[in-house]
Design a protein around this motif. Structure first.
Motif, PDB file in Angstrom:
ATOM      1  N   VAL A   1       0.794  -1.101  -0.032  1.00 22.48           N
ATOM      2  CA  VAL A   1       0.188   0.137   0.190  1.00 22.48           C
ATOM      3  C   VAL A   1       1.043   1.306  -0.231  1.00 22.48           C
ATOM      4  O   VAL A   1       0.212   2.392  -0.691  1.00 22.48           O
ATOM      5  N   THR A   2       2.138   0.375   0.737  1.00 16.16           N
ATOM      6  CA  THR A   2       2.896   2.554   1.005  1.00 16.16           C
ATOM      7  C   THR A   2       3.616   2.469  -0.720  1.00 16.16           C
ATOM      8  O   THR A   2       3.757   3.739  -0.639  1.00 16.16           O
ATOM      9  N   SER A   3       3.687   1.717  -0.905  1.00 10.74           N
ATOM     10  CA  SER A   3       4.239   1.974  -2.202  1.00 10.74           C
ATOM     11  C   SER A   3       3.434   1.930  -3.711  1.00 10.74           C
ATOM     12  O   SER A   3       3.895   2.975  -4.453  1.00 10.74           O
ATOM     13  N   SER A   4       2.356   1.327  -3.513  1.00  8.09           N
ATOM     14  CA  SER A   4       1.388   2.558  -4.100  1.00  8.09           C
ATOM     15  C   SER A   4       0.668   4.227  -3.659  1.00  8.09           C
ATOM     16  O   SER A   4       1.158   4.633  -5.247  1.00  8.09           O
ATOM     17  N   SER A   5       0.856   4.059  -2.606  1.00  6.59           N
ATOM     18  CA  SER A   5       0.830   5.366  -2.390  1.00  6.59           C
ATOM     19  C   SER A   5       2.109   6.539  -3.335  1.00  6.59           C
ATOM     20  O   SER A   5       1.529   6.982  -3.687  1.00  6.59           O
ATOM     21  N   LYS A   6       3.263   6.179  -2.962  1.00  9.26           N
ATOM     22  CA  LYS A   6       4.056   6.489  -3.234  1.00  9.26           C
ATOM     23  C   LYS A   6       4.033   6.944  -4.855  1.00  9.26           C
ATOM     24  O   LYS A   6       4.453   8.258  -5.768  1.00  9.26           O
ATOM     25  N   MET A   7       3.592   5.981  -5.571  1.00 11.34           N
ATOM     26  CA  MET A   7       3.481   6.296  -6.862  1.00 11.34           C
ATOM     27  C   MET A   7       1.938   6.833  -7.567  1.00 11.34           C
ATOM     28  O   MET A   7       2.617   7.477  -8.289  1.00 11.34           O
ATOM     29  N   LYS A   8       1.086   7.483  -6.414  1.00 13.66           N
ATOM     30  CA  LYS A   8       0.555   7.814  -7.442  1.00 13.66           C
ATOM     31  C   LYS A   8       0.321   9.377  -7.049  1.00 13.66           C
ATOM     32  O   LYS A   8       0.172  10.423  -7.922  1.00 13.66           O
ATOM     33  N   LYS A   9       1.293   9.414  -6.123  1.00 12.57           N
ATOM     34  CA  LYS A   9       1.851  10.741  -5.286  1.00 12.57           C
ATOM     35  C   LYS A   9       2.771  11.249  -6.556  1.00 12.57           C
ATOM     36  O   LYS A   9       2.877  12.607  -7.056  1.00 12.57           O
ATOM     37  N   LEU A  10       3.633  10.714  -6.934  1.00  7.28           N
ATOM     38  CA  LEU A  10       5.108  10.500  -7.953  1.00  7.28           C
ATOM     39  C   LEU A  10       4.426  11.188  -9.390  1.00  7.28           C
ATOM     40  O   LEU A  10       4.705  11.541  -9.600  1.00  7.28           O
ATOM     41  N   PHE A  11       3.446  10.226  -9.484  1.00 13.60           N
ATOM     42  CA  PHE A  11       2.762  10.379 -11.243  1.00 13.60           C
ATOM     43  C   PHE A  11       1.877  11.749 -11.568  1.00 13.60           C
ATOM     44  O   PHE A  11       1.862  11.996 -12.034  1.00 13.60           O
ATOM     45  N   LEU A  12       1.178  12.199 -10.475  1.00 12.82           N
ATOM     46  CA  LEU A  12       0.614  13.124 -10.220  1.00 12.82           C
ATOM     47  C   LEU A  12       2.010  14.692  -9.986  1.00 12.82           C
ATOM     48  O   LEU A  12       0.860  15.670 -10.802  1.00 12.82           O
ATOM     49  N   GLU A  13       2.878  14.716 -10.298  1.00 11.03           N
ATOM     50  CA  GLU A  13       4.407  15.120  -9.853  1.00 11.03           C
ATOM     51  C   GLU A  13       4.766  15.514 -11.232  1.00 11.03           C
ATOM     52  O   GLU A  13       5.552  16.525 -11.933  1.00 11.03           O
ATOM     53  N   VAL A  14       4.666  14.351 -11.731  1.00  7.52           N
ATOM     54  CA  VAL A  14       5.743  14.039 -12.615  1.00  7.52           C
ATOM     55  C   VAL A  14       4.763  14.255 -14.377  1.00  7.52           C
ATOM     56  O   VAL A  14       3.591  14.133 -14.370  1.00  7.52           O
ATOM     57  N   ASP A  15       5.998  14.739 -15.237  1.00  9.71           N
ATOM     58  CA  ASP A  15       5.187  14.698 -16.515  1.00  9.71           C
ATOM     59  C   ASP A  15       4.921  13.305 -17.489  1.00  9.71           C
ATOM     60  O   ASP A  15       5.327  12.146 -16.958  1.00  9.71           O
ATOM     61  N   MET A  16       3.605  13.320 -17.802  1.00 10.07           N
ATOM     62  CA  MET A  16       3.549  11.871 -18.759  1.00 10.07           C
ATOM     63  C   MET A  16       4.080  10.934 -19.750  1.00 10.07           C
ATOM     64  O   MET A  16       4.394   9.974 -19.168  1.00 10.07           O
ATOM     65  N   SER A  17       5.327  12.205 -20.130  1.00 10.44           N
ATOM     66  CA  SER A  17       6.444  11.450 -20.839  1.00 10.44           C
ATOM     67  C   SER A  17       7.385  10.771 -20.634  1.00 10.44           C
ATOM     68  O   SER A  17       7.848   9.575 -20.669  1.00 10.44           O
ATOM     69  N   SER A  18       7.547  11.243 -18.874  1.00  7.56           N
ATOM     70  CA  SER A  18       8.774  10.796 -18.169  1.00  7.56           C
ATOM     71  C   SER A  18       8.098   9.270 -17.589  1.00  7.56           C
ATOM     72  O   SER A  18       8.767   8.360 -17.312  1.00  7.56           O
ATOM     73  N   ILE A  19       6.559   9.138 -16.997  1.00  8.64           N
ATOM     74  CA  ILE A  19       6.399   7.891 -17.036  1.00  8.64           C
ATOM     75  C   ILE A  19       6.192   7.043 -17.900  1.00  8.64           C
ATOM     76  O   ILE A  19       6.701   5.994 -17.547  1.00  8.64           O
ATOM     77  N   ALA A  20       5.824   7.445 -19.306  1.00 14.31           N
ATOM     78  CA  ALA A  20       5.569   6.106 -20.386  1.00 14.31           C
ATOM     79  C   ALA A  20       7.344   6.163 -20.736  1.00 14.31           C
ATOM     80  O   ALA A  20       7.628   4.803 -21.262  1.00 14.31           O
ATOM     81  N   ILE A  21       8.738   6.907 -20.827  1.00 13.34           N
ATOM     82  CA  ILE A  21       9.720   6.412 -21.174  1.00 13.34           C
ATOM     83  C   ILE A  21      10.225   5.254 -20.284  1.00 13.34           C
ATOM     84  O   ILE A  21      10.867   4.547 -20.855  1.00 13.34           O
TER      85      ILE A  21
END
Length: 277
Positions: free
Chosen positions: A53-73
């Motif tokens: 759950v902790t890792s999922s929470s970190k992922m949601k927080k990070l994905f809201l802060e970074v550009d989608m292209s960075s996630i896709a790459i």
């Protein structure tokens, strides 16, 4: 698949068949979507699953802060790394690599380069990881129409190396610190510049890497071949003195006592290294 929470226009949280949270990504996936709505499967580009759950929470927080292209790459790089390296990679790699790539792109756009002093040894010690780093660099430059320097491939390689060391970034730092400091000790003690293109240099790096991994694992070996060690000490007194300096450095910085047999092996490698200078 039902939307649990809409994070933004491109990222939606959902629940899989086992009741675990997943993060679903796709261009326009969350547009006009509300919790409880059915997710359009045709828009799904990637599904991310974390172990806690902790890792999922970190992922949601990070994905809201970074550009989608960075996630896709990052996702493409990790998929490629899994196939090319054929090794188990820590799931947190998607977090650390996405964060790194997003910041690296921002840094590049602001004209702030970040060099990597360990590029040479990463190329020699981890050639396959470095190849993945080059793939990632090519992907970044091609998709964003920029021209980041090759040093960035080395940085990405270090994240891949770290993902094979149980995800603790300090391990990668320990390895690079040990390698660079050991070489500095040799050069200071001898006043010589090491030939980084030599075979002896590559063999020495490999030996230091194995030593660094034992330090990380706290795997101390106290066995000693006293007769052989004494012979090596007498045969190579200058090199043995340098090996002892490395031993003292490791003890001080890593609280790890290198065995006498290891000191002898270091002595032999240092002799070979200095013979090719």
């Amino acid at each position: 698949m039902i939307a649990n929470k809409v994070l933004n226009n491109n990222i939606v949280s959902s629940i899989d068949e086992d009741g675990h949270e997943i993060i679903v990504m796709g261009k326009g996936l969350g547009w006009h979507l509300k919790p409880g709505d059915l997710i359009d499967s045709s828009k799904i580009e990637k599904i991310f699953r974390m172990d806690t759950v902790t890792s999922s929470s970190k992922m949601k927080k990070l994905f809201l802060e970074v550009d989608m292209s960075s996630i896709a790459i990052s996702s493409k790089v990790i998929d490629y790394a899994h196939k090319y390296l054929n090794k188990e990679l820590n799931k947190n790699l998607i977090l650390t690599l996405t964060d790194h790539i997003d910041f690296a792109i921002e840094r590049y756009k602001k004209g702030i380069p970040l060099t990597n002093d360990f590029k040479v040894w990463i190329q020699k010690m981890f050639p396959k990881e470095y190849e993945v780093g080059l793939y990632a660099l090519e992907l970044i430059n091609e998709e964003l129409q920029i021209s980041m320097p090759e040093d960035e491939a080395a940085h990405i390689s270090m994240h891949l190396i770290n993902a094979q060391l149980n995800g603790n970034m300090s391990h990668t730092s320990e390895i690079t610190t040990l390698l660079s400091s050991s070489l500095q000790i040799i050069q200071i003690k001898t006043g010589m510049l090491i030939d980084e293109s030599s075979w002896a240099y590559e063999r020495f790096l490999r030996h230091l890497l194995a030593l660094a991994q034992r330090i990380i694992a706290k795997n101390e070996n106290k066995t000693a071949n006293n007769a052989l060690n004494e012979t090596i000490r007498l045969q190579f007194p200058k090199e043995h003195e340098i090996a002892l300096a490395i031993k003292n450095y490791v003890l001080k910085e890593f609280d790890f006592d290198i065995a006498e047999d290891e000191v002898s092996f270091l002595t032999i490698h240092i002799n070979r290294l200095l013979s090719e200078v």
